[in-house]
Design an enzyme around this catalytic site. Structure first.
Site, PDB file in Angstrom:
ATOM      1  N   ARG A  62      41.778  33.728  51.192  1.00  0.00           N
ATOM      2  CA  ARG A  62      40.937  34.800  50.660  1.00  0.00           C
ATOM      3  C   ARG A  62      41.463  36.184  51.033  1.00  0.00           C
ATOM      4  O   ARG A  62      41.689  37.046  50.170  1.00  0.00           O
ATOM      5  CB  ARG A  62      39.489  34.670  51.193  1.00  0.00           C
ATOM      6  CG  ARG A  62      38.634  33.698  50.448  1.00  0.00           C
ATOM      7  CD  ARG A  62      37.684  33.019  51.399  1.00  0.00           C
ATOM      8  NE  ARG A  62      38.456  32.101  52.225  1.00  0.00           N
ATOM      9  CZ  ARG A  62      38.667  30.823  51.909  1.00  0.00           C
ATOM     10  NH1 ARG A  62      38.077  30.313  50.868  1.00  0.00           N
ATOM     11  NH2 ARG A  62      39.431  30.048  52.647  1.00  0.00           N
ATOM     12  N   THR A  63      41.631  36.420  52.339  1.00  0.00           N
ATOM     13  CA  THR A  63      41.920  37.781  52.812  1.00  0.00           C
ATOM     14  C   THR A  63      43.276  38.279  52.318  1.00  0.00           C
ATOM     15  O   THR A  63      43.395  39.415  51.846  1.00  0.00           O
ATOM     16  CB  THR A  63      41.850  37.826  54.347  1.00  0.00           C
ATOM     17  OG1 THR A  63      40.682  37.121  54.764  1.00  0.00           O
ATOM     18  CG2 THR A  63      41.794  39.241  54.858  1.00  0.00           C
ATOM     19  N   LYS A  90      62.621  33.481  65.773  1.00  0.00           N
ATOM     20  CA  LYS A  90      63.764  33.770  66.661  1.00  0.00           C
ATOM     21  C   LYS A  90      63.324  34.586  67.864  1.00  0.00           C
ATOM     22  O   LYS A  90      64.145  35.082  68.624  1.00  0.00           O
ATOM     23  CB  LYS A  90      64.841  34.535  65.874  1.00  0.00           C
ATOM     24  CG  LYS A  90      65.392  33.774  64.680  1.00  0.00           C
ATOM     25  CD  LYS A  90      66.255  34.686  63.814  1.00  0.00           C
ATOM     26  CE  LYS A  90      66.532  34.030  62.460  1.00  0.00           C
ATOM     27  NZ  LYS A  90      67.017  34.991  61.471  1.00  0.00           N
ATOM     28  N   ARG A 112      46.928  40.201  59.999  1.00  0.00           N
ATOM     29  CA  ARG A 112      46.164  39.087  60.581  1.00  0.00           C
ATOM     30  C   ARG A 112      47.025  38.455  61.657  1.00  0.00           C
ATOM     31  O   ARG A 112      48.211  38.183  61.451  1.00  0.00           O
ATOM     32  CB  ARG A 112      45.818  38.033  59.527  1.00  0.00           C
ATOM     33  CG  ARG A 112      45.267  36.759  60.189  1.00  0.00           C
ATOM     34  CD  ARG A 112      44.637  35.815  59.234  1.00  0.00           C
ATOM     35  NE  ARG A 112      43.393  36.346  58.721  1.00  0.00           N
ATOM     36  CZ  ARG A 112      42.538  35.630  57.997  1.00  0.00           C
ATOM     37  NH1 ARG A 112      42.810  34.378  57.713  1.00  0.00           N
ATOM     38  NH2 ARG A 112      41.408  36.171  57.573  1.00  0.00           N
ATOM     39  N   HIS A 140      36.894  40.757  62.319  1.00  0.00           N
ATOM     40  CA  HIS A 140      37.394  40.601  60.948  1.00  0.00           C
ATOM     41  C   HIS A 140      36.565  41.596  60.127  1.00  0.00           C
ATOM     42  O   HIS A 140      35.640  41.235  59.402  1.00  0.00           O
ATOM     43  CB  HIS A 140      37.170  39.152  60.503  1.00  0.00           C
ATOM     44  CG  HIS A 140      37.819  38.764  59.213  1.00  0.00           C
ATOM     45  ND1 HIS A 140      38.390  39.673  58.346  1.00  0.00           N
ATOM     46  CD2 HIS A 140      37.977  37.537  58.627  1.00  0.00           C
ATOM     47  CE1 HIS A 140      38.880  39.013  57.300  1.00  0.00           C
ATOM     48  NE2 HIS A 140      38.633  37.726  57.451  1.00  0.00           N
TER      49      HIS A 140
HETATM   50  N1   CP Z   1      37.187  34.354  55.221  1.00  0.00           N
HETATM   51  C1   CP Z   1      38.510  34.352  55.468  1.00  0.00           C
HETATM   52  O1   CP Z   1      38.998  35.117  56.297  1.00  0.00           O
HETATM   53  O2   CP Z   1      39.225  33.440  54.746  1.00  0.00           O
HETATM   54  P1   CP Z   1      40.820  33.281  54.825  1.00  0.00           P
HETATM   55  O3   CP Z   1      41.140  32.712  56.188  1.00  0.00           O
HETATM   56  O4   CP Z   1      41.168  32.324  53.711  1.00  0.00           O
HETATM   57  O5   CP Z   1      41.425  34.624  54.662  1.00  0.00           O
END
Ligand code: CP
Length: 326
Positions: A62-63, A90, A112, A140
């Site tokens: 999603r993100t 590496k 992320r 998040h």
């Molecule tokens: N909700 C969410 O962060 O989904 P993803 O891990 O697929 O990005």
């Protein structure tokens, strides 16, 4: 919005750092961007000439795709970097990786990472804007924002963005959840009452200090809430932690059709995804009329367009060099 307000943040690292006014401004900006996705030409020139780099050191559906599409809809160039298959194998550090990507001329870095605090570290290492797309168990923020947007839209609060009088239950493994932390900061700032529900091992009483209520009795809480946000059981983070059997967890904390019947008929059911169907949520509930799960995904696009737009609206740190000394 008070007169003269200006978005002040060059980075978006967590909702803990934002004021209620900042959150409302961002969500209001997202309302403005929602229309772009329904045009026949789904494009606005807002970030033309800018470069957005998506750095994903941890898996995402999603993100990562939502940020990529949000940047493209704003006409930015998008660079995607995945930790897998890169020189991270590496031994290249996060800082060196980020500075290498930045040297290609990046305006915003979306990151992320599995380590809590990675986004903050990145913001101190690069000159461009940084948006946290989920760091370990910490935050998040865009998930917290899109969840607040979804609640406000579905429950008729989009005009005021005031969630006063609404009760939101967040159910599951709160301890390890960055989604829960961002939800807690965002929802409390917008005026909602937040009840955390789960086994005591995964919902410590310490969360009361943040302003939440805590319960391990889902059936007692459910009839009194406007929204129930079901969290994914994060087996990858729970290792070694006291956890009831999967069957016991589903029996006590799974949102089944039978359990949903105890809730208000119009209760809003949410889940950040990815879902463990049959564990924290039944398919009939996830795909049923109370569910806002796919709306959450759609709203994520507008929220991320707003996030990219706002962080780039704040002047970047000036880079000085011998040839450009000002
Ligand atoms: N909700 C969410 O962060 O989904 P993803 O891990 O697929 O990005």
């Amino acid at each position: 919005m008070s007169k003269g307000y200006r978005w002040p943040h060059r980075h978006l690292l967590g909702l803990e750092d934002l004021s209620a006014q900042d959150i409302r401004h961002l969500l209001r900006t997202a309302v403005g961007f929602e229309g772009v996705s329904t045009r026949s030409v789904k494009k606005a020139p807002t970030l033309r000439g800018k470069v957005v780099a998506n750095l994903f050191f941890e898996d995402s559906t999603r993100t990562s795709n939502s940020f990529a599409l949000a940047a493209q809809r704003l006409s930015a160039d998008v660079l995607h970097f995945s930790g897998k298959g890169s020189s991270v194998s590496k031994g290249e550090t996060l800082r060196d990786t980020a500075r290498t990507i930045e040297a290609m001329g990046v305006d915003v870095m979306v990151c992320r990472h599995h380590h809590s605090g990675a986004a903050v570290q990145l913001a101190g290492s690069v000159g461009c804007s940084v948006i946290n797309a989920g760091d370990g168990q910490h935050e998040h923020p865009t998930q917290g924002l899109l969840d607040a947007f979804t609640i406000a839209k579905r429950l008729g609060r989009l005009e005021t963005l005031d969630l006063d009088g609404l009760t939101v239950a967040i159910v599951g493994d709160i301890t390890h959840s960055r989604v829960a932390r961002s939800n807690i900061h965002g929802l409390l700032k917008l005026g909602a009452r937040v009840v955390l529900v789960g086994p005591p091992t995964l919902v410590p009483k310490a969360f009361v200090d943040m302003g939440c209520e805590v319960s391990s009795d889902f059936d007692a809480v459910l009839p009194h809430v406007d929204v129930v946000n079901m969290l994914r059981v994060q087996f990858e983070r729970i290792a070694g932690h006291a956890f009831p059997s999967v069957r016991e967890y589903a029996a006590c904390f799974g949102l089944t059709t039978r359990r949903l019947a105890k809730a208000r008929p119009d209760v809003l059911v949410m889940h950040p995804g990815p879902m463990n169907r049959g564990l924290e949520i039944d398919s009939a509930v996830a795909d049923g009329p109370n569910s806002a799960i796919l709306e959450q995904v759609a709203h994520g696009l507008a929220v991320r367009m707003a996030s990219l737009f706002l962080v780039t609206s704040v002047k970047p740190r000036t880079k000085r060099s011998a040839s450009n000394p000002v």
